[in-house]
Design a protein around this motif. Structure first.
Motif, PDB file in Angstrom:
ATOM      1  N   PRO A   8      -3.149  -1.150   0.021  1.00 53.01           N
ATOM      2  CA  PRO A   8      -3.239  -2.591  -0.211  1.00 53.01           C
ATOM      3  C   PRO A   8      -4.647  -2.969  -0.682  1.00 53.01           C
ATOM      4  N   PHE A   9      -4.731  -3.780  -1.722  1.00 53.66           N
ATOM      5  CA  PHE A   9      -6.025  -4.218  -2.241  1.00 53.66           C
ATOM      6  C   PHE A   9      -6.138  -5.728  -2.162  1.00 53.66           C
ATOM      7  N   TYR A  10      -7.246  -6.190  -1.648  1.00 55.20           N
ATOM      8  CA  TYR A  10      -7.512  -7.623  -1.668  1.00 55.20           C
ATOM      9  C   TYR A  10      -8.958  -7.836  -2.084  1.00 55.20           C
ATOM     10  N   GLU A  12     -10.823  -6.313  -4.381  1.00 53.50           N
ATOM     11  CA  GLU A  12     -11.534  -5.027  -4.403  1.00 53.50           C
ATOM     12  C   GLU A  12     -11.911  -4.651  -5.831  1.00 53.50           C
ATOM     13  N   ASP A  42      -2.830  -7.912  -2.978  1.00 53.03           N
ATOM     14  CA  ASP A  42      -2.520  -8.940  -1.985  1.00 53.03           C
ATOM     15  C   ASP A  42      -3.140 -10.283  -2.383  1.00 53.03           C
ATOM     16  N   ASN A  70      -2.421 -14.486  -1.136  1.00 53.42           N
ATOM     17  CA  ASN A  70      -2.842 -13.555  -0.094  1.00 53.42           C
ATOM     18  C   ASN A  70      -1.930 -13.683   1.129  1.00 53.42           C
ATOM     19  N   LYS A  73      -2.932  -8.048   5.076  1.00 50.13           N
ATOM     20  CA  LYS A  73      -2.734  -6.605   4.926  1.00 50.13           C
ATOM     21  C   LYS A  73      -1.412  -6.129   5.532  1.00 50.13           C
ATOM     22  N   ASP A  93      -6.957   2.588   3.074  1.00 52.76           N
ATOM     23  CA  ASP A  93      -7.670   1.402   2.613  1.00 52.76           C
ATOM     24  C   ASP A  93      -8.165   1.592   1.185  1.00 52.76           C
ATOM     25  N   GLY A  94      -8.355   0.477   0.508  1.00 48.78           N
ATOM     26  CA  GLY A  94      -8.760   0.543  -0.886  1.00 48.78           C
ATOM     27  C   GLY A  94     -10.261   0.618  -1.103  1.00 48.78           C
ATOM     28  N   ASP A  95     -11.020   0.832  -0.024  1.00 46.51           N
ATOM     29  CA  ASP A  95     -12.477   0.827  -0.187  1.00 46.51           C
ATOM     30  C   ASP A  95     -13.095   2.191   0.089  1.00 46.51           C
ATOM     31  N   GLN A  97     -13.005   3.923   2.606  1.00 47.77           N
ATOM     32  CA  GLN A  97     -13.463   4.163   3.975  1.00 47.77           C
ATOM     33  C   GLN A  97     -12.571   5.188   4.659  1.00 47.77           C
ATOM     34  N   ARG A 198     -18.620   1.328   3.910  1.00 49.97           N
ATOM     35  CA  ARG A 198     -18.116   0.715   2.688  1.00 49.97           C
ATOM     36  C   ARG A 198     -19.199   0.736   1.608  1.00 49.97           C
ATOM     37  N   THR A 203     -16.295  -6.537   3.697  1.00 52.71           N
ATOM     38  CA  THR A 203     -15.182  -6.460   4.629  1.00 52.71           C
ATOM     39  C   THR A 203     -14.518  -7.826   4.705  1.00 52.71           C
ATOM     40  N   LYS A 204     -13.206  -7.815   4.884  1.00 59.62           N
ATOM     41  CA  LYS A 204     -12.471  -9.088   4.953  1.00 59.62           C
ATOM     42  C   LYS A 204     -12.337  -9.552   6.393  1.00 59.62           C
ATOM     43  N   TRP A 205     -13.014  -8.855   7.287  1.00 60.53           N
ATOM     44  CA  TRP A 205     -12.885  -9.201   8.705  1.00 60.53           C
ATOM     45  C   TRP A 205     -14.107  -9.949   9.196  1.00 60.53           C
TER      46      TRP A 205
END
Ligand code: UDP
Ligand code: MG
Length: 311
Positions: A8-10, A12, A42, A70, A73, A93-95, A97, A198, A203-205
């Protein structure tokens, strides 16, 4: 044998091309398998989708699904599970990591007969506060929930076709997949790796998002909070009874001081007011969950894709 790699990419745009290149380099080493790369956009607001389209044009293994906004995830992962055609799905993950070099080890475990292979990371390089809260969450969650979670087990995992079928059969709206993966059971194992930092993007968190996630997790997998407010209520009643008894006895002993006690009155009113508000809040949280479940809305809406999707 066909294996699906689901990502999943958001937002990125800085990572997606690099992720794809690093991943395919690793996959080319694994000659025994055929790969399907399933990318989910996403609802990114940057140029992620444009990159995705051109990647798909240049690499026929790449299938992509793009959401109309959006959806989070969890929804991205669900869409991936529903559209994956491989014998097993590896979600990452798309990063970058989740290092793609672990894919080989995961597939080896899959061949040994495991239905779920979790990759567990060390928390190297993460903020102390994050680690502290994560540690606390796992302690509390495991005490309260009917399923057990392991700290550091990220969403980087392999699922067999059987496990995928089980996961997609759970159509609840409030998806807490860390719990769902554990709830479905099956033979599972864990491999370990060093945490990767990363490289680009963000980060989206946020702290607030993580806190909400933790609360959602506990509420969707446990009715202990309801029990706890019940117990708390009983304790309060017991204290109140003792207090009344004590007042009564002190009245018998010395009736002259009976009118005092303004402070204690206010104190008890405020205390019980607070207890009641907290209890109503907990009830409200559960009712809120029911509200979303009964609406039965879809988890995501697909706007564009290069595969056949029926929505
Ligand atoms: N992601 C997503 N939808 C969201 C948030 C994140 O698809 O609403 C994706 C994101 O693009 C990344 C993965 O989920 O591929 C993990 O996100 P992130 O790296 O921000 O989380 P962290 O690694 O910090 O836990
Ligand atoms: Mg990340």
């Amino acid at each position: 044998m066909k294996i699906t790699i689901l990502i999943p990419f958001y937002n990125e745009e800085e990572m997606i091309v690099k992720t794809h290149n690093t991943l395919t380099k690793e996959l080319d080493k694994l000659k025994d398998y055929q790969f399907e790369l399933l990318y989910i956009n996403d609802g990114s607001s940057d140029r992620t989708l444009e990159h995705m389209r051109s990647i798909a044009q240049n690499d026929l293994r790449v299938k992509y699904i793009s959401f109309s906004r959006n959806f989070g995830k969890e929804s991205g992962m669900l869409a991936g599970f529903e559209h994956a055609t491989g014998e097993a799905v590896i979600i990452m993950d798309g990063d970058l990591q989740n290092p793609p070099r672990l894919i080989k080890e995961m597939l080896d475990k899959f061949q040994e007969g495991y239905d779920i292979v979790n990759a567990k990371r060390t928390r190297r390089g993460e903020k102390r506060s994050t680690n502290l809260f994560a540690g606390l969450f796992y302690r509390v969650a495991n005490d309260l929930m009917e399923v057990q979670l392991t700290d550091g087990v990220s969403d980087f995992r392999l699922l067999s076709r059987k496990a995928i079928e089980a996961i997609t059969s759970l159509q609840e709206y409030n998806r807490f997949s860390k719990g769902l993966f554990s709830w479905i059971g099956f033979k599972s194992t864990v491999i370990e790796y060093d945490n990767e930092l990363r490289e680009a993007g963000q980060t989206k968190w946020s702290f607030k998002k993580s806190l909400n996630y933790a609360l959602d997790g506990i509420l969707s997998f446990s009715n202990q909070p309801l029990r706890m407010i019940f117990a708390l209520g009983l304790v309060c009643i017991a204290i109140a009874l003792l207090y009344v008894l004590w007042l009564f006895i002190s009245y018998i002993i010395s009736p002259a001081t009976a009118v005092s006690g303004y402070f204690t009155t206010i104190f008890t009113v405020v205390l019980f007011g607070g207890v009641q508000l907290v209890s109503i809040g907990v009830l409200g949280e559960y009712i809120g969950k029911i509200f979303y479940e009964v609406k039965g809305r879809p988890h995501y809406i697909i706007e564009e894709s290069n595969i056949e999707v029926d929505d």
